[in-house]
Design a protein around this motif. Structure first.
Motif, short mmCIF file in Angstrom:
data_model
loop_
_atom_site.label_atom_id
_atom_site.label_comp_id
_atom_site.label_asym_id
_atom_site.label_seq_id
_atom_site.Cartn_x
_atom_site.Cartn_y
_atom_site.Cartn_z
N ARG A 192 -61.75 8.29 12.99
CA ARG A 192 -60.30 8.09 12.78
C ARG A 192 -59.54 9.00 13.76
O ARG A 192 -59.02 10.06 13.37
CB ARG A 192 -59.90 8.41 11.34
N PRO A 193 -59.44 8.62 15.02
CA PRO A 193 -58.87 9.52 16.03
C PRO A 193 -57.40 9.86 15.81
O PRO A 193 -56.96 10.96 16.15
CB PRO A 193 -59.07 8.75 17.35
N GLY A 194 -56.64 8.92 15.26
CA GLY A 194 -55.21 9.18 15.04
C GLY A 194 -55.00 10.30 14.04
O GLY A 194 -54.24 11.24 14.27
N LEU A 195 -55.70 10.21 12.91
CA LEU A 195 -55.59 11.25 11.87
C LEU A 195 -56.15 12.57 12.39
O LEU A 195 -55.58 13.63 12.14
CB LEU A 195 -56.35 10.80 10.60
N ALA A 196 -57.25 12.48 13.15
CA ALA A 196 -57.87 13.71 13.68
C ALA A 196 -56.90 14.42 14.62
O ALA A 196 -56.69 15.63 14.50
CB ALA A 196 -59.16 13.37 14.42
N ARG A 197 -56.26 13.65 15.51
CA ARG A 197 -55.35 14.29 16.47
C ARG A 197 -54.13 14.88 15.75
O ARG A 197 -53.74 16.02 16.04
CB ARG A 197 -54.91 13.27 17.52
N ALA A 198 -53.55 14.13 14.85
CA ALA A 198 -52.36 14.63 14.14
C ALA A 198 -52.70 15.91 13.36
O ALA A 198 -51.92 16.87 13.34
CB ALA A 198 -51.83 13.56 13.19
N SER A 199 -53.88 15.92 12.74
CA SER A 199 -54.27 17.10 11.94
C SER A 199 -54.58 18.29 12.82
O SER A 199 -54.25 19.43 12.47
CB SER A 199 -55.49 16.77 11.07
N LYS A 200 -55.21 18.03 13.98
CA LYS A 200 -55.53 19.15 14.88
C LYS A 200 -54.25 19.79 15.42
O LYS A 200 -54.13 21.02 15.46
CB LYS A 200 -56.36 18.64 16.06
N VAL A 201 -53.30 18.95 15.83
CA VAL A 201 -52.04 19.49 16.36
C VAL A 201 -51.27 20.21 15.24
O VAL A 201 -50.70 21.29 15.44
CB VAL A 201 -51.19 18.36 16.99
N GLY A 202 -51.28 19.62 14.05
CA GLY A 202 -50.62 20.27 12.91
C GLY A 202 -51.27 21.61 12.58
O GLY A 202 -50.57 22.59 12.29
N ALA A 203 -52.59 21.65 12.63
CA ALA A 203 -53.31 22.90 12.34
C ALA A 203 -52.96 23.98 13.35
O ALA A 203 -52.74 25.14 12.99
CB ALA A 203 -54.82 22.65 12.34
N LEU A 204 -52.88 23.57 14.63
CA LEU A 204 -52.55 24.56 15.67
C LEU A 204 -51.13 25.10 15.47
O LEU A 204 -50.88 26.31 15.57
CB LEU A 204 -52.69 23.92 17.05
N GLY A 205 -50.19 24.21 15.14
CA GLY A 205 -48.80 24.64 14.89
C GLY A 205 -48.73 25.57 13.68
O GLY A 205 -48.04 26.59 13.71
N ALA A 206 -49.45 25.21 12.61
CA ALA A 206 -49.43 26.05 11.40
C ALA A 206 -50.09 27.39 11.66
O ALA A 206 -49.64 28.42 11.14
CB ALA A 206 -50.15 25.32 10.27
N LEU A 207 -51.12 27.39 12.50
CA LEU A 207 -51.76 28.67 12.85
C LEU A 207 -50.78 29.58 13.60
O LEU A 207 -50.66 30.77 13.30
CB LEU A 207 -53.00 28.40 13.72
N GLY A 208 -50.07 28.98 14.57
CA GLY A 208 -49.06 29.76 15.30
C GLY A 208 -48.00 30.30 14.36
O GLY A 208 -47.60 31.47 14.45
N GLY A 209 -47.54 29.46 13.44
CA GLY A 209 -46.52 29.89 12.48
C GLY A 209 -47.02 31.00 11.57
O GLY A 209 -46.30 31.97 11.29
N SER A 210 -48.28 30.87 11.11
CA SER A 210 -48.81 31.89 10.20
C SER A 210 -48.99 33.22 10.94
O SER A 210 -48.73 34.28 10.38
CB SER A 210 -50.12 31.43 9.57
N LEU A 211 -49.40 33.16 12.21
CA LEU A 211 -49.53 34.40 12.99
C LEU A 211 -48.16 35.05 13.20
O LEU A 211 -48.03 36.27 13.12
CB LEU A 211 -50.18 34.10 14.34
N TYR A 212 -47.16 34.21 13.44
CA TYR A 212 -45.80 34.75 13.61
C TYR A 212 -45.37 35.49 12.33
O TYR A 212 -44.87 36.61 12.40
CB TYR A 212 -44.82 33.61 13.93
N CYS A 213 -45.59 34.85 11.17
CA CYS A 213 -45.17 35.45 9.90
C CYS A 213 -45.93 36.76 9.65
O CYS A 213 -45.36 37.76 9.21
CB CYS A 213 -45.40 34.50 8.74
N LEU A 214 -47.24 36.73 9.92
CA LEU A 214 -48.07 37.91 9.67
C LEU A 214 -47.63 39.08 10.56
O LEU A 214 -47.45 40.21 10.09
CB LEU A 214 -49.54 37.57 9.94
#
Lengths: 333, 46
Positions: free
Chosen positions: A83-105
């Motif tokens: 399921r490449p569409g779901l995989a890509r959307a989730s990977k990009v979302g995960a990277l954005g959330a990781l950046g956001g969590s690092l910013y908050c921390l």
């Protein structure tokens, strides 16, 4: 004149300097205790110092870390099932959330060097140390997974990074539960049994919500299932936690944010398995509700913990219960 | 009033981060459709 009065002129009949009785001049005299203080208080003052954590940093970190970790796990599952569409959307979302969590921390820590300083040691008994290393191991893999997917370069490396990030993501989504349960804050500390399940469920629900919001309808089935399962786990863990904690669980039961979070998550998950299967707009609305529900749950848990730290009865009551239990056990023995 | 505005301002970075995550993720999901004709809606030529 009393022998215990302290005078500035140092009269012969008074006991001055080191001989003086502290506060004996009247103004600072110790007050007599005329009644016993209530058993659930400490002279009406908080027993614990309130944690200096701010909700817009730490509660946001709890939410974004969970979203990142669970999104990576969902991305790995989507990639392995074609399921490449779901995989890509989730990977990009995960990277954005990781950046956001690092910013908050880092915003909470004050200076970025403090995060790097935590990498100087690895202490297996410290959830904060283990969490720092989980984040450090997970970050590059999540970045590589998203970058290789978007550019189409190094597909083999991308697949390995996706699987690695998916595995590390499960730890990232749940270690924060151990982190807050390891504090002296009564609600968080007493809820150590259910908290990992609650956080895992909330993370799965938010990742499912992001998948429903972003992925094509034809590929979003795993996201819908993750959202439903995550919401069920979250609701069961929350209600069990509130019941088991008894009087200490009052701040949880009173929390409007937790009730709102449950309502939004349930509405999103139910919409996900009904109308969102056919309608793109409904899928996006359900996904947004799930994300908002998960955020409300994390903020609700955070605020309930702060409330319990500020009220001495939530610290004193469990202590007295434990003492009474020990005394009873001793008497029986 | 001023205190409430201050409270809202404190949450703006978080809300901004969530908005960015949702937008980029949605765009990534849409971009995956580009190379796949079976999932892209194309006008029927008569």
């Amino acid at each position: 004149m009393s022998q215990t009065d302290v005078r500035m002129d140092g009269s012969a009949e008074t006991r001055a300097d080191r001989e003086a009785t502290p506060g004996s001049a009247g103004g600072r005299r110790e007050r007599l205790v005329t009644h016993r203080e209530r058993a659930d208080s400490y002279y009406g003052r908080p027993v614990l110092n309130e944690p200096t954590w701010k909700d817009h940093d730490i509660a946001a970190y709890l939410f974004l870390g969970g979203l990142a970790g669970a999104s990576s796990t969902l991305a790995a599952a989507a990639e392995l099932t074609g399921r490449p569409g779901l995989a890509r959307a989730s990977k990009v979302g995960a990277l954005g959330a990781l950046g956001g969590s690092l910013y908050c921390l880092i915003h909470d820590l004050g200076r970025p060097e403090r995060f790097l300083n935590m990498l100087r040691v690895f202490k297996v008994t410290s959830p904060m140390s283990v969490g720092t290393w989980i984040l450090t191991g997970y970050g590059p893999q999540a970045g590589a997974a998203a970058a290789t997917d978007m550019t189409g370069l190094f597909p083999g490396l991308g697949r390995a990074a996706t699987v690695g990030a998916g595995l590390a993501g499960t730890a990232l989504a749940t270690y924060t539960a151990a982190l807050i349960s390891d504090t002296a804050v009564p609600v968080w500390h007493e809820a150590y049994r259910e908290m990992p399940f609650l956080f895992a469920g909330s993370a799965a629900a938010s990742a499912g919500g992001l998948g429903m919001l972003a992925a094509p309808l034809a590929e979003a089935a795993p996201a819908r299932r993750a959202a439903l399962l995550g919401t069920a786990v979250e609701c069961v863990a929350a209600s069990r936690m509130e019941r088991r904690l008894g009087p200490v669980g009052e701040p949880l039961r009173r929390s409007r944010l937790l009730r709102l979070g449950e309502a939004l998550s349930l509405a999103g998950a139910l919409a996900g398995v009904t109308v969102a299967r056919r309608s793109r707009v409904a899928a996006m609305a359900a996904g947004a509700a799930l994300l908002a529900g998960s955020a409300c749950t994390r903020f609700g848990i955070f605020h309930a913990g702060m409330e319990s730290a500020n009220d001495p009865k939530y610290t004193v009551q469990p202590q007295r219960r434990r003492l009474a239990k020990k005394r009873a056990e001793r008497e029986l023995a | 009033m001023k205190r409430n505005v201050g409270k809202v301002v404190e949450y703006l970075p978080f809300l901004g981060i969530v908005a960015v995550i949702c937008t980029t993720s949605w765009l990534a999901g849409r971009s995956s459709l580009a190379g796949r004709p079976s999932l892209v809606r194309t006008p029927v030529r008569r």
